[in-house]
Design a protein around this motif. Structure first.
Motif, PDB file in Angstrom:
ATOM      1  N   ILE B 108       0.811  -1.344   0.081  1.00  0.00           N
ATOM      2  CA  ILE B 108       0.091   0.026   0.161  1.00  0.00           C
ATOM      3  C   ILE B 108       1.045   1.382  -0.162  1.00  0.00           C
ATOM      4  CG2 ILE B 108      -1.880   1.193   1.342  1.00  0.00           C
ATOM      5  CD1 ILE B 108      -2.538  -1.404   2.597  1.00  0.00           C
ATOM      6  N   LEU B 109       0.779   2.038  -0.959  1.00  0.00           N
ATOM      7  CA  LEU B 109       1.432   3.573  -1.170  1.00  0.00           C
ATOM      8  C   LEU B 109       0.704   4.538  -1.108  1.00  0.00           C
ATOM      9  CD1 LEU B 109       3.243   1.989  -4.414  1.00  0.00           C
ATOM     10  CD2 LEU B 109       4.491   3.192  -2.384  1.00  0.00           C
ATOM     11  N   ASN B 110       1.114   5.450  -0.350  1.00  0.00           N
ATOM     12  CA  ASN B 110       0.391   6.836  -0.195  1.00  0.00           C
ATOM     13  C   ASN B 110       1.519   7.957  -0.591  1.00  0.00           C
ATOM     14  OD1 ASN B 110      -1.613   8.570  -0.271  1.00  0.00           O
ATOM     15  ND2 ASN B 110      -2.755   7.746   1.320  1.00  0.00           N
ATOM     16  N   ASP B 111       1.089   9.076  -0.658  1.00  0.00           N
ATOM     17  CA  ASP B 111       1.836  10.313  -0.877  1.00  0.00           C
ATOM     18  C   ASP B 111       2.464  10.622   0.524  1.00  0.00           C
ATOM     19  OD1 ASP B 111       1.495  10.517  -3.601  1.00  0.00           O
ATOM     20  OD2 ASP B 111       0.052  11.968  -3.372  1.00  0.00           O
ATOM     21  N   SER B 112       3.635  11.280   0.391  1.00  0.00           N
ATOM     22  CA  SER B 112       4.449  11.713   1.582  1.00  0.00           C
ATOM     23  C   SER B 112       3.480  12.454   2.667  1.00  0.00           C
ATOM     24  CB  SER B 112       5.626  12.449   1.206  1.00  0.00           C
ATOM     25  OG  SER B 112       6.152  12.876   2.696  1.00  0.00           O
ATOM     26  N   ASP B 113       3.564  12.037   4.119  1.00  0.00           N
ATOM     27  CA  ASP B 113       2.892  12.712   5.221  1.00  0.00           C
ATOM     28  C   ASP B 113       3.866  13.571   5.695  1.00  0.00           C
ATOM     29  OD1 ASP B 113       4.179  11.001   6.251  1.00  0.00           O
ATOM     30  OD2 ASP B 113       2.464  10.175   7.595  1.00  0.00           O
ATOM     31  N   ARG B 114       5.099  13.671   5.307  1.00  0.00           N
ATOM     32  CA  ARG B 114       6.390  14.406   5.876  1.00  0.00           C
ATOM     33  C   ARG B 114       6.037  16.062   5.506  1.00  0.00           C
ATOM     34  NH1 ARG B 114      12.255  12.941   4.755  1.00  0.00           N
ATOM     35  NH2 ARG B 114      11.426  10.843   5.743  1.00  0.00           N
ATOM     36  N   TRP B 206      11.658   9.685   1.452  1.00  0.00           N
ATOM     37  CA  TRP B 206      11.179  11.125   1.177  1.00  0.00           C
ATOM     38  C   TRP B 206       9.795  11.194   1.880  1.00  0.00           C
ATOM     39  CZ3 TRP B 206      13.463  14.754  -1.171  1.00  0.00           C
ATOM     40  CH2 TRP B 206      14.600  14.414  -2.008  1.00  0.00           C
ATOM     41  N   GLY B 207       9.585  10.134   2.627  1.00  0.00           N
ATOM     42  CA  GLY B 207       8.561  10.147   3.738  1.00  0.00           C
ATOM     43  C   GLY B 207       7.276   9.436   3.278  1.00  0.00           C
ATOM     44  N   ILE B 208       7.457   8.903   1.891  1.00  0.00           N
ATOM     45  CA  ILE B 208       6.261   8.535   1.132  1.00  0.00           C
ATOM     46  C   ILE B 208       5.999   6.956   2.023  1.00  0.00           C
ATOM     47  CG2 ILE B 208       5.615   7.044  -1.087  1.00  0.00           C
ATOM     48  CD1 ILE B 208       7.264   9.125  -2.639  1.00  0.00           C
ATOM     49  N   GLN B 209       4.641   7.059   2.041  1.00  0.00           N
ATOM     50  CA  GLN B 209       4.071   5.925   3.039  1.00  0.00           C
ATOM     51  C   GLN B 209       4.094   4.673   2.126  1.00  0.00           C
ATOM     52  OE1 GLN B 209       0.646   7.505   5.312  1.00  0.00           O
ATOM     53  NE2 GLN B 209       0.790   9.040   3.879  1.00  0.00           N
ATOM     54  N   ILE B 210       4.802   3.665   2.612  1.00  0.00           N
ATOM     55  CA  ILE B 210       4.714   2.303   1.888  1.00  0.00           C
ATOM     56  C   ILE B 210       4.888   1.240   3.157  1.00  0.00           C
ATOM     57  CG2 ILE B 210       7.352   2.539   1.440  1.00  0.00           C
ATOM     58  CD1 ILE B 210       6.975   0.314  -0.346  1.00  0.00           C
ATOM     59  N   ASN B 211       3.860   0.460   2.711  1.00  0.00           N
ATOM     60  CA  ASN B 211       3.795  -0.464   3.652  1.00  0.00           C
ATOM     61  C   ASN B 211       3.596  -1.957   2.895  1.00  0.00           C
ATOM     62  OD1 ASN B 211       2.655  -2.019   5.903  1.00  0.00           O
ATOM     63  ND2 ASN B 211       0.608  -1.238   6.026  1.00  0.00           N
ATOM     64  N   VAL B 212       4.344  -2.851   3.248  1.00  0.00           N
ATOM     65  CA  VAL B 212       4.266  -4.333   2.816  1.00  0.00           C
ATOM     66  C   VAL B 212       3.878  -5.261   3.817  1.00  0.00           C
ATOM     67  CG1 VAL B 212       5.673  -5.923   1.463  1.00  0.00           C
ATOM     68  CG2 VAL B 212       6.161  -3.438   1.212  1.00  0.00           C
TER      69      VAL B 212
END
Lengths: 118, 237
Positions: B108-114, B206-212
């Protein structure tokens, strides 16, 4: 005197009713042409009041001025020179002068000092 | 006569002046006014077409189910047809037209929350099509047998491309979050993504949210878009 006013109203009505639209790209040039045409018409009225009206001068001036003004404005836009300002000055100044003379004639005719035949 | 002439030309002038008066340039900026109208119009068209597409997809799914049923019925009558149906099913699995399930991973990928660093490029904080391509490629390299992006099956000729704020594949447009489902050996699939210097590390920087997530059972839908080979033909020997 009523005929020109009738023509004015007729023109306005036709322009309002007819489903004709000027492309926005040409709108500035048409507005310059309208100014030149208006100047010619005022010039014509003035010449008529002065009894110096010449059909050829009037018609050639009407179309010539309108087309020249529009073409010059277009060329000016292409060359980045605001030539349309020259047209506005020339025709605008003359328009007010002509109107001033027409006004004097009308005032005179109303006060009866110098009757103008219809 | 002279009056008539003046009246006539005054009429022409008034006509032109009225046309100018009517034109929208006097109301407000015509380029913006008309283009907004046009954009709205096109948006409506797009919405309408997308809705129609959704309807057709539903219809297609219905037909496919009916076809599967008929094939099953035919297989009961003759062993030859049964054999053919078996081959057809194998070919369908290979082509990616069948819904499959098995162990695998879900990414699951989402744009950076940083919070953005002053002066840095905003693009670095967004999920791009290269990121998705890279993940899909890694998954395939690790032996993924079936991959889907946001519920759309990725075939051998599926492209993943940039579409402004969205990402486009064959038939669909997607916005974050992006969910990639892959069937394969969960440990291998996870390992290739989270290896040091791998895509996980790069995106995390880059703070991109990635969840494996490793999954015991994951379902990957079949491809339901059109499959057209307009130019390629089998070679006859």
């Amino acid at each position: 005197m009523w005929l020109p006013i009738l023509g004015l109203i007729l023109g306005l009505a036709l322009g309002y009713i007819l489903p004709v639209n000027i492309p926005t790209a040409y709108a500035p040039y048409v507005s310059i042409a309208v100014l030149a045409a208006l100047d010619s018409v005022f010039g014509g009225v003035r010449a008529w009041l002065e009894k110096k009206f010449d059909i050829e001068v009037f018609v050639s001036g009407f179309f010539g001025n309108a087309i020249l003004a529009a073409v010059l404005a277009y060329i000016g836009d292409r060359l980045d020179i605001p030539i349309y300002l020259a047209a506005i000055f020339a025709f605008g100044t003359r328009l007010f002068q002509n109107f001033a003379i027409i006004r004097r004639y009308i005032l005179k005719s109303i006060s009866g000092k110098d009757k103008i035949e219809d | 006569m002279q009056q008539l002439l003046i009246a006539f030309f005054l009429a022409i002038t008034a006509f032109l002046a009225m046309l100018q008066f009517k034109s929208p340039s006097n109301v407000n900026d015509p380029s913006i006014a008309s283009s907004l109208e046009r954009i709205e119009n096109l948006q409506q068209q797009v919405t309408g077409l997308e809705q129609r597409k959704q309807e057709l997809v539903e219809e297609l799914k219905g037909h496919q189910a009916r076809m599967a049923e008929l094939e099953k019925q035919g297989g009961e009558d003759s062993t030859y047809i049964k054999h053919l149906t078996q081959q057809l099913d194998d070919a369908r699995i290979l082509a990616g037209l069948t819904e499959l399930e098995g162990p695998g991973v879900q990414v699951i990928l989402n744009d950076s929350d940083r919070e953005m660093i002053e002066g840095s490029n905003v693009n670095a904080y967004l999920v791009h099509e290269q990121d998705l391509l890279s993940i899909v490629n890694d998954l395939k390299a690790a032996g993924a047998e079936a991959v889907a992006l946001n519920g759309q099956r990725l075939l051998a000729n599926t492209q993943i491309k940039c579409g402004g704020p969205t990402i486009i594949t064959d038939t669909e447009r997607f916005v974050p979050p992006f969910i990639i489902d892959a069937i394969g050996d969960p440990a291998t699939l996870e390992a290739i993504l989270i290896q040091p210097g791998g895509i996980y590390d790069i995106l995390k920087y880059w703070g991109i949210q990635i969840n494996v997530k490793k999954m015991d059972k994951i379902t990957v839908p079949g491809y339901y878009g059109p499959v057209n080979f307009r130019y390629a033909k089998p070679v006859e020997r």
